[in-house]
Design a protein around this motif. Structure first.
Motif, PDB file in Angstrom:
ATOM      1  N   PHE A  70       0.842  -1.196   0.000  1.00  0.00           N
ATOM      2  CA  PHE A  70       0.000   0.000   0.000  1.00  0.00           C
ATOM      3  C   PHE A  70       0.879   1.248   0.000  1.00  0.00           C
ATOM      4  N   THR A  71       0.371   2.300  -0.641  1.00  0.00           N
ATOM      5  CA  THR A  71       1.066   3.582  -0.661  1.00  0.00           C
ATOM      6  C   THR A  71       0.075   4.700  -0.370  1.00  0.00           C
ATOM      7  N   ILE A  72       0.388   5.506   0.631  1.00  0.00           N
ATOM      8  CA  ILE A  72      -0.447   6.653   0.962  1.00  0.00           C
ATOM      9  C   ILE A  72       0.183   7.903   0.366  1.00  0.00           C
ATOM     10  N   SER A  73      -0.662   8.786  -0.140  1.00  0.00           N
ATOM     11  CA  SER A  73      -0.177  10.034  -0.706  1.00  0.00           C
ATOM     12  C   SER A  73      -1.229  11.120  -0.465  1.00  0.00           C
ATOM     13  N   ARG A  74      -0.852  12.352  -0.736  1.00  0.00           N
ATOM     14  CA  ARG A  74      -1.791  13.452  -0.508  1.00  0.00           C
ATOM     15  C   ARG A  74      -1.605  14.518  -1.569  1.00  0.00           C
ATOM     16  N   ASP A  75      -2.694  15.252  -1.809  1.00  0.00           N
ATOM     17  CA  ASP A  75      -2.664  16.405  -2.695  1.00  0.00           C
ATOM     18  C   ASP A  75      -3.279  17.553  -1.910  1.00  0.00           C
ATOM     19  N   ASN A  76      -2.443  18.391  -1.359  1.00  0.00           N
ATOM     20  CA  ASN A  76      -2.944  19.461  -0.492  1.00  0.00           C
ATOM     21  C   ASN A  76      -3.775  20.483  -1.261  1.00  0.00           C
ATOM     22  N   SER A  77      -3.459  20.679  -2.524  1.00  0.00           N
ATOM     23  CA  SER A  77      -4.218  21.652  -3.315  1.00  0.00           C
ATOM     24  C   SER A  77      -5.665  21.201  -3.494  1.00  0.00           C
ATOM     25  N   LYS A  78      -5.876  19.891  -3.494  1.00  0.00           N
ATOM     26  CA  LYS A  78      -7.228  19.340  -3.644  1.00  0.00           C
ATOM     27  C   LYS A  78      -7.816  18.907  -2.308  1.00  0.00           C
ATOM     28  N   LYS A  79      -7.024  19.016  -1.238  1.00  0.00           N
ATOM     29  CA  LYS A  79      -7.446  18.553   0.088  1.00  0.00           C
ATOM     30  C   LYS A  79      -7.890  17.086   0.007  1.00  0.00           C
ATOM     31  N   ARG A  80      -7.039  16.286  -0.606  1.00  0.00           N
ATOM     32  CA  ARG A  80      -7.336  14.855  -0.755  1.00  0.00           C
ATOM     33  C   ARG A  80      -6.153  14.014  -0.275  1.00  0.00           C
ATOM     34  N   VAL A  81      -6.474  12.845   0.211  1.00  0.00           N
ATOM     35  CA  VAL A  81      -5.471  11.844   0.551  1.00  0.00           C
ATOM     36  C   VAL A  81      -5.871  10.547  -0.136  1.00  0.00           C
ATOM     37  N   TYR A  82      -4.882   9.797  -0.574  1.00  0.00           N
ATOM     38  CA  TYR A  82      -5.119   8.595  -1.369  1.00  0.00           C
ATOM     39  C   TYR A  82      -4.475   7.378  -0.708  1.00  0.00           C
ATOM     40  N   LEU A  83      -5.019   6.235  -1.020  1.00  0.00           N
ATOM     41  CA  LEU A  83      -4.411   4.981  -0.586  1.00  0.00           C
ATOM     42  C   LEU A  83      -4.383   4.047  -1.786  1.00  0.00           C
ATOM     43  N   GLN A  84      -3.198   3.911  -2.369  1.00  0.00           N
ATOM     44  CA  GLN A  84      -3.019   2.975  -3.474  1.00  0.00           C
ATOM     45  C   GLN A  84      -2.767   1.599  -2.882  1.00  0.00           C
ATOM     46  N   MET A  85      -3.621   0.660  -3.226  1.00  0.00           N
ATOM     47  CA  MET A  85      -3.531  -0.679  -2.669  1.00  0.00           C
ATOM     48  C   MET A  85      -3.130  -1.637  -3.780  1.00  0.00           C
ATOM     49  N   ASN A  86      -1.985  -2.254  -3.650  1.00  0.00           N
ATOM     50  CA  ASN A  86      -1.504  -3.209  -4.641  1.00  0.00           C
ATOM     51  C   ASN A  86      -1.562  -4.626  -4.084  1.00  0.00           C
ATOM     52  N   ASP A  87      -1.689  -5.575  -4.998  1.00  0.00           N
ATOM     53  CA  ASP A  87      -1.657  -6.987  -4.627  1.00  0.00           C
ATOM     54  C   ASP A  87      -2.620  -7.281  -3.468  1.00  0.00           C
ATOM     55  N   LEU A  88      -3.863  -6.896  -3.669  1.00  0.00           N
ATOM     56  CA  LEU A  88      -4.840  -7.100  -2.607  1.00  0.00           C
ATOM     57  C   LEU A  88      -5.033  -8.571  -2.281  1.00  0.00           C
ATOM     58  N   ARG A  89      -5.315  -8.827  -1.021  1.00  0.00           N
ATOM     59  CA  ARG A  89      -5.538 -10.180  -0.518  1.00  0.00           C
ATOM     60  C   ARG A  89      -6.888 -10.233   0.162  1.00  0.00           C
ATOM     61  N   PRO A  90      -7.483 -11.424   0.279  1.00  0.00           N
ATOM     62  CA  PRO A  90      -8.783 -11.516   0.962  1.00  0.00           C
ATOM     63  C   PRO A  90      -8.747 -10.924   2.374  1.00  0.00           C
ATOM     64  N   GLU A  91      -7.616 -11.028   3.052  1.00  0.00           N
ATOM     65  CA  GLU A  91      -7.527 -10.491   4.413  1.00  0.00           C
ATOM     66  C   GLU A  91      -7.488  -8.963   4.451  1.00  0.00           C
ATOM     67  N   ASP A  92      -7.427  -8.318   3.297  1.00  0.00           N
ATOM     68  CA  ASP A  92      -7.525  -6.860   3.242  1.00  0.00           C
ATOM     69  C   ASP A  92      -8.978  -6.387   3.244  1.00  0.00           C
ATOM     70  N   THR A  93      -9.901  -7.316   3.207  1.00  0.00           N
ATOM     71  CA  THR A  93     -11.321  -6.974   3.229  1.00  0.00           C
ATOM     72  C   THR A  93     -11.679  -6.207   4.493  1.00  0.00           C
ATOM     73  N   GLY A  94     -12.486  -5.171   4.322  1.00  0.00           N
ATOM     74  CA  GLY A  94     -12.927  -4.385   5.462  1.00  0.00           C
ATOM     75  C   GLY A  94     -13.469  -3.041   5.026  1.00  0.00           C
ATOM     76  N   VAL A  95     -13.880  -2.275   6.002  1.00  0.00           N
ATOM     77  CA  VAL A  95     -14.299  -0.900   5.752  1.00  0.00           C
ATOM     78  C   VAL A  95     -13.096   0.000   6.018  1.00  0.00           C
ATOM     79  N   TYR A  96     -12.763   0.813   5.036  1.00  0.00           N
ATOM     80  CA  TYR A  96     -11.602   1.695   5.121  1.00  0.00           C
ATOM     81  C   TYR A  96     -12.061   3.108   5.453  1.00  0.00           C
ATOM     82  N   TYR A  97     -11.419   3.675   6.468  1.00  0.00           N
ATOM     83  CA  TYR A  97     -11.793   4.997   6.957  1.00  0.00           C
ATOM     84  C   TYR A  97     -10.616   5.966   6.825  1.00  0.00           C
ATOM     85  N   CYS A  98     -10.939   7.171   6.449  1.00  0.00           N
ATOM     86  CA  CYS A  98      -9.995   8.275   6.438  1.00  0.00           C
ATOM     87  C   CYS A  98     -10.168   9.027   7.759  1.00  0.00           C
ATOM     88  N   SER A  99      -9.060   9.546   8.280  1.00  0.00           N
ATOM     89  CA  SER A  99      -9.151  10.215   9.577  1.00  0.00           C
ATOM     90  C   SER A  99      -8.084  11.284   9.733  1.00  0.00           C
TER      91      SER A  99
END
Length: 118
Positions: A70-99
């Motif tokens: 996984f890679t987290i990144s941000r774009d302050n000009s857009k007030k956004r944060v991203y989570l690039q998730m690679n090679d997902l696995r079944p154990e990555d299942t869940g509800v993802y929250y930004c905070s």
């Protein structure tokens, strides 16, 4: 209070690489670029746990299960944060929250469901 809205979840196959996005709004009373942004996830039947964070200076931190995938990144000009998730696995299942935490007051998004099928 700041509002956080996540998007990008859904039903995905194992091994795929979706990206989650979190948009911050109602930010008049915060300096988005000065805050550490975080992603958490809650798997079925488990407590919510830390996934990744990115500081105002761009320093990143990851939970061990997602390091190197996984890679987290941000774009302050857009007030956004991203989570690039690679090679997902079944154990990555869940509800993802930004905070974010501003002066001891933590704000959460409503979460986005990610379901990884094998």
């Amino acid at each position: 209070q700041v509002q956080l809205v996540e998007s990008g979840g859904g039903l995905v196959h194992a091994g795929t690489s979706p990206e989650l996005s979190c948009a911050a709004s109602r930010t008049i009373f915060i300096v988005f670029s000065g805050l550490t942004m975080e992603w958490y996830r809650q798997a079925p039947g488990k407590q919510r746990g830390f996934v990744a964070s990115i500081s105002s200076s761009g320093t990143t931190n990851y939970a061990d299960p997602v390091k190197g995938r996984f890679t987290i990144s941000r774009d302050n000009s857009k007030k956004r944060v991203y989570l690039q998730m690679n090679d997902l696995r079944p154990e990555d299942t869940g509800v993802y929250y930004c905070s974010l935490d501003q002066g001891g007051v933590r704000s959460w998004g409503q979460g986005t469901q990610v379901t990884v099928s094998s």
